[in-house]
Scaffold this motif. Structure first.
Motif, PDB file in Angstrom:
ATOM      1  N   LYS A  48       0.786  -1.231   0.000  1.00  0.00           N
ATOM      2  CA  LYS A  48       0.000   0.000   0.000  1.00  0.00           C
ATOM      3  C   LYS A  48       0.820   1.285   0.000  1.00  0.00           C
ATOM      4  O   LYS A  48       0.278   2.355  -0.282  1.00  0.00           O
ATOM      5  N   ALA A  49       2.112   1.207   0.322  1.00  0.00           N
ATOM      6  CA  ALA A  49       2.897   2.438   0.459  1.00  0.00           C
ATOM      7  C   ALA A  49       4.098   2.505  -0.470  1.00  0.00           C
ATOM      8  O   ALA A  49       4.382   3.556  -1.032  1.00  0.00           O
ATOM      9  N   THR A  50       4.815   1.402  -0.641  1.00  0.00           N
ATOM     10  CA  THR A  50       6.039   1.467  -1.437  1.00  0.00           C
ATOM     11  C   THR A  50       5.856   1.007  -2.880  1.00  0.00           C
ATOM     12  O   THR A  50       6.773   1.133  -3.690  1.00  0.00           O
TER      13      THR A  50
ATOM     14  N   ASP B  72       2.408   2.342  -7.708  1.00  0.00           N
ATOM     15  CA  ASP B  72       1.117   3.006  -7.909  1.00  0.00           C
ATOM     16  C   ASP B  72       0.408   3.337  -6.595  1.00  0.00           C
ATOM     17  O   ASP B  72      -0.804   3.554  -6.571  1.00  0.00           O
ATOM     18  N   SER B  73       1.143   3.421  -5.496  1.00  0.00           N
ATOM     19  CA  SER B  73       0.530   3.659  -4.186  1.00  0.00           C
ATOM     20  C   SER B  73       0.005   5.078  -4.015  1.00  0.00           C
ATOM     21  O   SER B  73      -0.898   5.328  -3.210  1.00  0.00           O
ATOM     22  N   GLY B  74       0.588   6.036  -4.736  1.00  0.00           N
ATOM     23  CA  GLY B  74       0.197   7.429  -4.565  1.00  0.00           C
ATOM     24  C   GLY B  74       0.831   8.027  -3.319  1.00  0.00           C
ATOM     25  O   GLY B  74       1.640   7.380  -2.643  1.00  0.00           O
ATOM     26  N   PRO B  75       0.492   9.264  -2.987  1.00  0.00           N
ATOM     27  CA  PRO B  75       1.105   9.917  -1.820  1.00  0.00           C
ATOM     28  C   PRO B  75       0.846   9.135  -0.530  1.00  0.00           C
ATOM     29  O   PRO B  75      -0.296   8.914  -0.157  1.00  0.00           O
ATOM     30  N   LYS B  76       1.900   8.725   0.148  1.00  0.00           N
ATOM     31  CA  LYS B  76       1.797   7.974   1.388  1.00  0.00           C
ATOM     32  C   LYS B  76       2.871   8.463   2.358  1.00  0.00           C
ATOM     33  O   LYS B  76       3.967   8.847   1.946  1.00  0.00           O
ATOM     34  N   THR B  77       2.528   8.420   3.651  1.00  0.00           N
ATOM     35  CA  THR B  77       3.469   8.825   4.691  1.00  0.00           C
ATOM     36  C   THR B  77       3.607   7.697   5.710  1.00  0.00           C
ATOM     37  O   THR B  77       2.616   7.201   6.234  1.00  0.00           O
TER      38      THR B  77
ATOM     39  N   PRO C 232       7.254   7.163  -6.064  1.00  0.00           N
ATOM     40  CA  PRO C 232       7.884   8.493  -6.086  1.00  0.00           C
ATOM     41  C   PRO C 232       7.234   9.475  -5.120  1.00  0.00           C
ATOM     42  O   PRO C 232       7.813  10.531  -4.833  1.00  0.00           O
ATOM     43  N   ASP C 233       6.059   9.125  -4.605  1.00  0.00           N
ATOM     44  CA  ASP C 233       5.336  10.031  -3.713  1.00  0.00           C
ATOM     45  C   ASP C 233       5.376   9.565  -2.249  1.00  0.00           C
ATOM     46  O   ASP C 233       4.557  10.003  -1.438  1.00  0.00           O
TER      47      ASP C 233
END
Length: 344
Positions: free
Chosen positions: A140-142, A145-150, A172-173
Motif C-alpha cells: 500500500k505504500a512502497t 502506484d501507491s500514490g502519496p503515502k506517509t 515516487p510520492d
C-alpha cells in the motif's frame, strides 16, 4: 541496487550453444536439481511463511533440540512456569531503590543518548523480516502506484527499519519520517549514506509528549502507517495514555499501527537480577534504559479505545547455542491495529 539478471531460457541456451536438445535438457535438469534446497528450511522465510505465522519448525522430539539454532511455537511445561514465577518473586523482593528509581524515571532520553553514543551504527542490524510480517507497507505504500503515502517510524534508532523500507520503495510520492527521543539516534540516521532527504526526514520527538507538539513536518491525521518496533516497551505505564493520544492525532482514519515488542516472561525479563525492577513488569537495564514486558490482553486494552485489533500474535521461540548447549526462550508480541474510521 544492481539489476537482477534473469536466467536464460532453455531455448536461448540451445540456440547459443548449438548442441542437441537432448543434451541441453539433461544439463539444465541437472543444474536445476543442484540448485534446489535440500530441505524446506533452506527456503527463505519470506517464501515459506505467512505473516504472523512465526515459523513452522516444531520441536516434537526433545532429543532433536540441538539439530537447529531455533525452534518455533515452543510452549513451557509446568516446571518452567514454576521456575519463572520464582524468579519474578525474587525480583519483587529486591526492587530498584527510591533514589535510583527517580533518576531513571526523570530523564530516560539521557540513557538512550548514551546507548547510541556507545554503539556505532554498524552495531545495529536491519530488520529483514519486515516484508514478511508487515506486507501491507509494501502493498500500500512502497508500490509504484501507491500514490502519496506517509510512513512514520517512532523510535527509529539508527534507521534499521526505515532504511530497508526505503531500499524497497518504488513510489515516487512516498514520505518516510523517523523520530526518536535520542538526539544521537537521529544523528546516526542523518549521517547514514542511505539517508536521502528527498524522501526521508529524521527528527527528535517523544512519543509520550504531553505538550501537543507533533513531529516536524507532520500535521494531524496525515500519516498512513505508524511503526512501533521495540519502542512502546521503553515507556512507563503512566505514559501509555499520552502515547496513544499522539498516535491517534497523527494517524489517518483507517491508518495502520504496526507493532512488535517484548512479551511477558521473555528471557530478557527472567534474567534480571535484584535491583532492576522499577514496577510490575517494568525494569531498568544495566545501561539505564527501561523496558516493559507485555501480555496480549494488556495490548488490547491499551489500544482498544482508539484502534481495532486487526491481528495479534505471540511469537514463542526457542533459540539454542549448540556449541555451548544453551537454551534461550524468547517471547515477542506482534500486532496490527487499525484506526477507527474510513481511510482517505
Amino acid at each position: 541496487m544492481s539489476p537482477v539478471t534473469a536466467a536464460p531460457s532453455l531455448q536461448a541456451v540451445i540456440d547459443s550453444s548449438n548442441v542437441s536438445t537432448e543434451i541441453t535438457v539433461a544439463n539444465m535438469d541437472s543444474a536445476t536439481k543442484s540448485r534446489q534446497p535440500t530441505s524446506k528450511w533452506d527456503i527463505p522465510r519470506t517464501e515459506r511463511d505467512d505473516p504472523f505465522q512465526f515459523g513452522q519448525r516444531y520441536l516434537d522430539d526433545e532429543d532433536a533440540v540441538w539439530d537447529f539454532n531455533a525452534w518455533d511455537h515452543v510452549e513451557w511445561d509446568e516446571e518452567q512456569e514454576t521456575l519463572a514465577q520464582e524468579k519474578l518473586q525474587k525480583q519483587r523482593e529486591n526492587p530498584v531503590n527510591d533514589f535510583d528509581k527517580k533518576l531513571y524515571m526523570s530523564n530516560p532520553s539521557r540513557y538512550w543518548d548514551l546507548f547510541y553514543r556507545n554503539n556505532r551504527s554498524n552495531f545495529f542490524k536491519n530488520r529483514k523480516w519486515l516484508q514478511l510480517e508487515f506486507p501491507s507497507i509494501y502493498a500500500k505504500a512502497t508500490a509504484a502506484d501507491s500514490g502519496p503515502k506517509t510512513i512514520l517510524e517512532v523510535g527509529c534508532g539508527a534507521g534499521n527499519t526505515l532504511f530497508p523500507i526505503f531500499a524497497a520503495n518504488k513510489n515516487p510520492d512516498l514520505k518516510i519520517v523517523g523520530v526518536d527521543f535520542s538526539h544521537r539516534a537521529v544523528e546516526l540516521v542523518r549521517e547514514s549514506p542511505e539517508f536521502d532527504p528527498a524522501y526521508i526526514a529524521a527528527d527528535v520527538w517523544d512519543l509520550a509528549d504531553e505538550s501537543g507538539i507533533l513531529p516536524a513536518g507532520l500535521e494531524e491525521h496525515s500519516v498512513d502507517f505508524i511503526i512501533l518496533i521495540f519502542v512502546f516497551s521503553a515507556l512507563a505505564p503512566e505514559q501509555w495514555a499520552a502515547a496513544i493520544r499522539n498516535i491517534d492525532r497523527l494517524l489517518k482514519p483507517g491508518g495502520e499501527v504496526l507493532f512488535r515488542d517484548y512479551g511477558r516472561y521473555d528471557m530478557a525479563q527472567l534474567r534480571f537480577k535484584g535491583g532492576r525492577l522499577l514496577q510490575d513488569s517494568f525494569y531498568v537495564r544495566g545501561d539505564g534504559t527501561r523496558v516493559y514486558f507485555f501480555t496480549e490482553d494488556e495490548l488490547r486494552e491499551i489500544f482498544s479505545k482508539k484502534f481495532a485489533t486487526e491481528k495479534m500474535g505471540t511469537d514463542r521461540r526457542l533459540l539454542v547455542n549448540r556449541k555451548r548447549k544453551l537454551k534461550m526462550y524468547r517471547i515477542w508480541l506482534q500486532a496490527r491495529f487499525i484506526k477507527h474510521g474510513v481511510s482517505d
